[in-house]
Each structure stands twice: as C-alpha cells, then as structure tokens.
Design an enzyme around this catalytic site. Sequence first.
Site, PDB file in Angstrom:
ATOM      1  N   ASP A   1      -3.315   4.443  -2.255  1.00 27.67           N
ATOM      2  CA  ASP A   1      -4.433   4.915  -1.448  1.00 27.67           C
ATOM      3  C   ASP A   1      -4.919   6.288  -1.908  1.00 27.67           C
ATOM      4  O   ASP A   1      -4.104   7.199  -2.105  1.00 27.67           O
ATOM      5  CB  ASP A   1      -3.939   5.013   0.008  1.00 27.67           C
ATOM      6  CG  ASP A   1      -5.063   5.193   1.002  1.00 27.67           C
ATOM      7  OD1 ASP A   1      -5.918   4.300   1.079  1.00 27.67           O
ATOM      8  OD2 ASP A   1      -5.083   6.233   1.694  1.00 27.67           O
TER       9      ASP A   1
ATOM     10  N   ASP B   1       0.853  -1.178   0.000  1.00 29.29           N
ATOM     11  CA  ASP B   1       0.000   0.000   0.000  1.00 29.29           C
ATOM     12  C   ASP B   1       0.893   1.234   0.000  1.00 29.29           C
ATOM     13  O   ASP B   1       1.849   1.302   0.765  1.00 29.29           O
ATOM     14  CB  ASP B   1      -0.855  -0.004   1.277  1.00 29.29           C
ATOM     15  CG  ASP B   1      -2.322   0.207   0.989  1.00 29.29           C
ATOM     16  OD1 ASP B   1      -2.654   1.306   0.510  1.00 29.29           O
ATOM     17  OD2 ASP B   1      -3.111  -0.714   1.243  1.00 29.29           O
TER      18      ASP B   1
ATOM     19  N   HIS C   1     -11.123  -4.076   2.879  1.00 24.66           N
ATOM     20  CA  HIS C   1     -11.143  -3.758   4.315  1.00 24.66           C
ATOM     21  C   HIS C   1     -12.000  -2.540   4.649  1.00 24.66           C
ATOM     22  O   HIS C   1     -12.125  -2.203   5.821  1.00 24.66           O
ATOM     23  CB  HIS C   1      -9.696  -3.521   4.775  1.00 24.66           C
ATOM     24  CG  HIS C   1      -9.087  -2.335   4.091  1.00 24.66           C
ATOM     25  ND1 HIS C   1      -8.818  -2.311   2.734  1.00 24.66           N
ATOM     26  CD2 HIS C   1      -8.728  -1.111   4.557  1.00 24.66           C
ATOM     27  CE1 HIS C   1      -8.321  -1.131   2.419  1.00 24.66           C
ATOM     28  NE2 HIS C   1      -8.253  -0.384   3.493  1.00 24.66           N
ATOM     29  N   ASP C   2     -12.550  -1.868   3.648  1.00 31.56           N
ATOM     30  CA  ASP C   2     -13.368  -0.671   3.880  1.00 31.56           C
ATOM     31  C   ASP C   2     -14.864  -0.922   3.713  1.00 31.56           C
ATOM     32  O   ASP C   2     -15.657   0.011   3.892  1.00 31.56           O
ATOM     33  CB  ASP C   2     -12.989   0.436   2.890  1.00 31.56           C
ATOM     34  CG  ASP C   2     -11.615   1.028   3.150  1.00 31.56           C
ATOM     35  OD1 ASP C   2     -11.153   0.980   4.299  1.00 31.56           O
ATOM     36  OD2 ASP C   2     -11.017   1.545   2.186  1.00 31.56           O
TER      37      ASP C   2
ATOM     38  N   GLU D   1      -6.353   3.722  -6.076  1.00 33.75           N
ATOM     39  CA  GLU D   1      -7.665   3.700  -5.444  1.00 33.75           C
ATOM     40  C   GLU D   1      -8.246   5.090  -5.477  1.00 33.75           C
ATOM     41  O   GLU D   1      -7.521   6.065  -5.341  1.00 33.75           O
ATOM     42  CB  GLU D   1      -7.541   3.252  -3.991  1.00 33.75           C
ATOM     43  CG  GLU D   1      -8.899   3.074  -3.337  1.00 33.75           C
ATOM     44  CD  GLU D   1      -9.048   3.744  -1.994  1.00 33.75           C
ATOM     45  OE1 GLU D   1      -9.903   3.315  -1.223  1.00 33.75           O
ATOM     46  OE2 GLU D   1      -8.315   4.714  -1.726  1.00 33.75           O
TER      47      GLU D   1
END
Length: 551
Positions: free
Chosen positions: A199, A98, A326-327, A253
């Site tokens: 991210d 990430d 994970h969100d 993302e």
Amino acid sequence: MNRVWWKEGVVYQIYPRSFYDSNNDGIGDIRGIIQKIDYIKSLGVDIIWLCPVYESPNDDNGYDISDYRNIMGEFGSMDDFDELLTEMKKRGLRLVMDLVANHTSDEHSWFIESKSSVNNPKRDYYIWKDSVNEAEPNNWLSFFSGNAWQYGEETGQYYLHLFTKKQPDLNWENPKVRQEIYDIMKFWLDKGIDGFRMDVISVISKRNYDDSPYPNFNDTIQNIYANGPKIHEYLKEMNQEVMSHYDMMTVGEGPGISLENGLKYVQEDRKELNMVFHFDHMFIDHGSEGKFDILPHDFVHFKRIFADWDTKLKDKGWGSIFLGNHDFPRIVSRFGNDQEYWMQSAKQLATLLNSLRGTTYVYQGDEIGMTNVAFDDIHDYRDVEIFNALEELRSKNGDEDKFLKAVHVQGRDNARTPIQWNSEENAGFSKADPWIKVNPNYTKINVATQESNPDSVLNFYREIIRFRKNNLTMVYGDFEHLLPDHKELFVYKRWDEKETYLIIHNFSSQELAYDLDNQYQKMIGNYQGNLENKYQGSMVLKPWESMILKA
Ligand code: ISL
Ligand code: CA
C-alpha cells in the site's frame, strides 16, 4: 523466455468486507471466502490478492491496522485464516496479502505509546513536529481532505497523517520501524503466503517538511510526497532482508509512480519490487481539485498510457494490467458502456485485461460486470473519503447536489457494494442488512444467473483467462501499438518467434471498419459465432466488439 509464476498468473482481488458473509452479520468474512473458494478457482485465476484482514478499528476499512499479527474480529480468527490458506493450497491457489506500511492505526500500541510522551521509546516510530506560528507545521493536505497534521494533546506536538487522522504515518528513517515491518512480512511469509501488495509504498520516504508550493494536489503528491530520497534504499534493504529469502511476488502501489521513475522500482537487476500499480490511467479524469472534479477522459491518451508503459518496461521489468480496484469506479461504468452495451463492453474489458503484456488483475465483481451504484442519500455511503470531502465542501458552502453526482461517478463505494451472488434478498450476500447497501441491479446482474448462461460475462472471463494461459504469447509476447491516434479503435499486435496475434477493440457504440494487413483467423471474441472464420481485407466491427485474431 524465462517463465515465472507471477508473470503468467491471473490475480483475483478480494475486498473481504463485500465478498461473502458466512455468519449473517452483514459483513463479509474469511469463512465466506472459504465457502466460495471453488467459485474463485473456477474462474481460472491463480493468485488471490486479499485486501487487509488484520485487526483494525476500520476508519478506512482495514487500511488502518492496529495489530499486524492478528485477524480482524469481524472477519474471523487466525484459525479461519489458516484454513483459508490450506484450502487455497489444496487447489493450487497462491495468496498475496496487503502490506500497509506507510501508516498504522492511531489505535496501534506503537502509536498509543508514541503519543504518550516525547521521551517514550516509540516516540520516533512516527513523525512528530512542533507547531509553526501556533499552527500546523506546514501546509500539507491529506489525501482525504483537510490538513495532514493532527495535534497531540499529550505532548503539544503535531503528527503527520497523509491519509485520515486515524492513520498516522510511520517514520521510515527509524531503523527499528523498518525492522518491525520486515518482521511482520516474515511472520506472514513463514505461514506460507506468496507475497505482498504494498500500500502507498511510493510515499514512505519523506523528502523534507517544507510547504508545498503547488496549488494542485496531484502536483504535491508527485513532487513532494512520493518518490522521496530514500525510497530505493529502503526497498533494496527490504528486498535483501525479506524478499530474497522467499519465492514470492511483490507489487508496489503508489500515486506518484510515473513513466519517468517506474523502472527504478521494478527493473529486475535493481532487486527492489516485481511490479507496481501506477495510476496514470486511474487519474486520467481527475481535475485540478482532485477526483470529484471530473474531466472528460481522452481515449487516445488512455491507449497511449498502456503503450508507453509497455515500451518503458519491456525486457527490463514487468507490468501490472488493471483497470480498477476497491479505490476506483467499476470498470464497465468507467471505461465501457454500462447501459445498452453492458455485456459486450464488460467482455471487451476482460479481453483487454487478458491480452496486454503484464500480470492481469481482476477485481471481484468485475467478472460478472458489476456496475457503479448511485445512492440518492449521501448517508447510504460508507467511505471516509466521501465524508471528509463532504465536510470540507460544507465548510466552503459548496454545491452538495453537484458533489453527490460526482460521488456517483467517482466514489470508491462504487466498487465496494456486496458481490451479487443471486437474485435473492441482499443479492445472496448475507441474510442480514449488509454493511453497505447492495446495488439494486442485483436481480439482473448476479453470479447465479450467469452460471447458467454460456454466453454470460462470467463464462467469458473463464474463457478469456483460459485462452491467455494456453497462449503464452499473451503473457510474454512483444507488443506493438497500431493506430495510436484513432479515437475509438484500440488495436495492437502481440507476437513471439512462433505466433502473431492481432487484437482489435471497438470502444464505441457504432460499427467501425478496419483494414487487415494479412489473413487472420478469429480465436476468441465477445460476439458469438464466426470462430474459425478467415478474415482478410476490410472488416466491420460491431459496437464494443473485441476480437483476438491469429495471423
Ligand atoms: O483512491 C484514491 C484517492 O481517491 C487514491 O489516491 C488512494 O488513496 C491511493 O491510491 C492509496 O490507496 C491505498 O491506501 C489508502 C487506502 O485508503 C486505499 O484503499 C488503498 O488502496 C490508505 O491506506
Ligand atoms: Ca460476517
């Protein structure tokens, strides 16, 4: 057909805090991943996307980084990381990390310097503004509730934080900041990693600092925060400085990435990113007040999003196929049926993920059909998003019971409970109390039970991933959406010069009929039996049945 590893690869996403705890302190760690590496390999995946493992005070579980070149103490050491990479390479697994570059932690040394004085050389690493009429510089809101500006006592100016106040936004206008990020990327790539998931990359270029005229937060993201004027200039520069020197993959993302602007990020000849994660299907049930304001989700719309993106990207760019991370809530609870047809629908979603054009992303735990969790006590949750939203709700005297119900459906912690390894204490995740409670259904849903059952969700994931990798039509083949207006069937064709497949999913708890246009053979499906059978004319699909047929 121009074959590329990251197009054919299946990605397995690890949220380390919840994966496996090797030293029994209640927190998943890098050695835990090393211990489970053969399990990961056994799934047939090729690439691991590791959520942030860098030093962090964990205001937002690692998405607030205080040192980009060190490993978070709770997760282990750099030696552990190096060992993980070595063990992965031995098994032919690639590693994508990430990259959180829109913001740092407020405990990063850059920010500590930056806030100390207006003359500090790091002042312009962040975005500082004067107050307007003795209040915040503008009306921008944070993704995690409240105003997006925080007052700096030391200098009397405000800094911008689109996420929590412990996540100050970096100033990408400053060429030194950009160089710092490129150097960090090279540091990890030179260690031998294979790429980055970037991210909220869509919001790094700020437009201006005028008030947002939009009452709806999603409109503010789309029109004010995301896709700023220099985003493509920055990505091209990053590509030239970093990506062009390595055999690597990138996936950006970002909220605000849409059908209209998506190709600008991923069109191959623009030399920016390889793929993006757009959120058209992830925000499908978000109302005007955001994710806790839940709308019923429309399946016809859901299908159209996949079809439209395929059409948009075909021959020009490449897509990422994911249903959760994970969100977001657990996929079987959100898009399947986590009650009566739990097993069938978990396998169905696996089939969907592996039969669309694009790179497949599997989030940890989905391979055993993990479900949402519903804690009765709000204090059992851990996510800063939930607590900030609760604080705001309380300030407005909102309905807390209604909020808790919405958290059960939409909260990010649904996807963050520990992996259910077996039916022992704490689901075999740890011998200590885990940092977040395990989902009480671990005695029924766990890896150990599914290992020994050939018909389990787990073994189906292995089978469908193998099928995809042995049939590259699933990766590269063309796509045609059939019955776009059908409210319960999702049907499409995938084909190339050699083969034609028909994929049929019944997204309902009733039997449904479907008329075939040709003679087909069933290759794989989520109900047992009938392989090799010839299908022709009218057929009946069982509840939540999926099958891949070959013409
Ligand atoms: O889940 C969301 C809000 O409810 C998304 O809008 C999410 O905040 C957005 O997609 C950005 O997510 C990424 O950056 C955040 C971090 O909290 C998330 O975990 C990460 O995936 C800030 O770094
Ligand atoms: Ca641990």
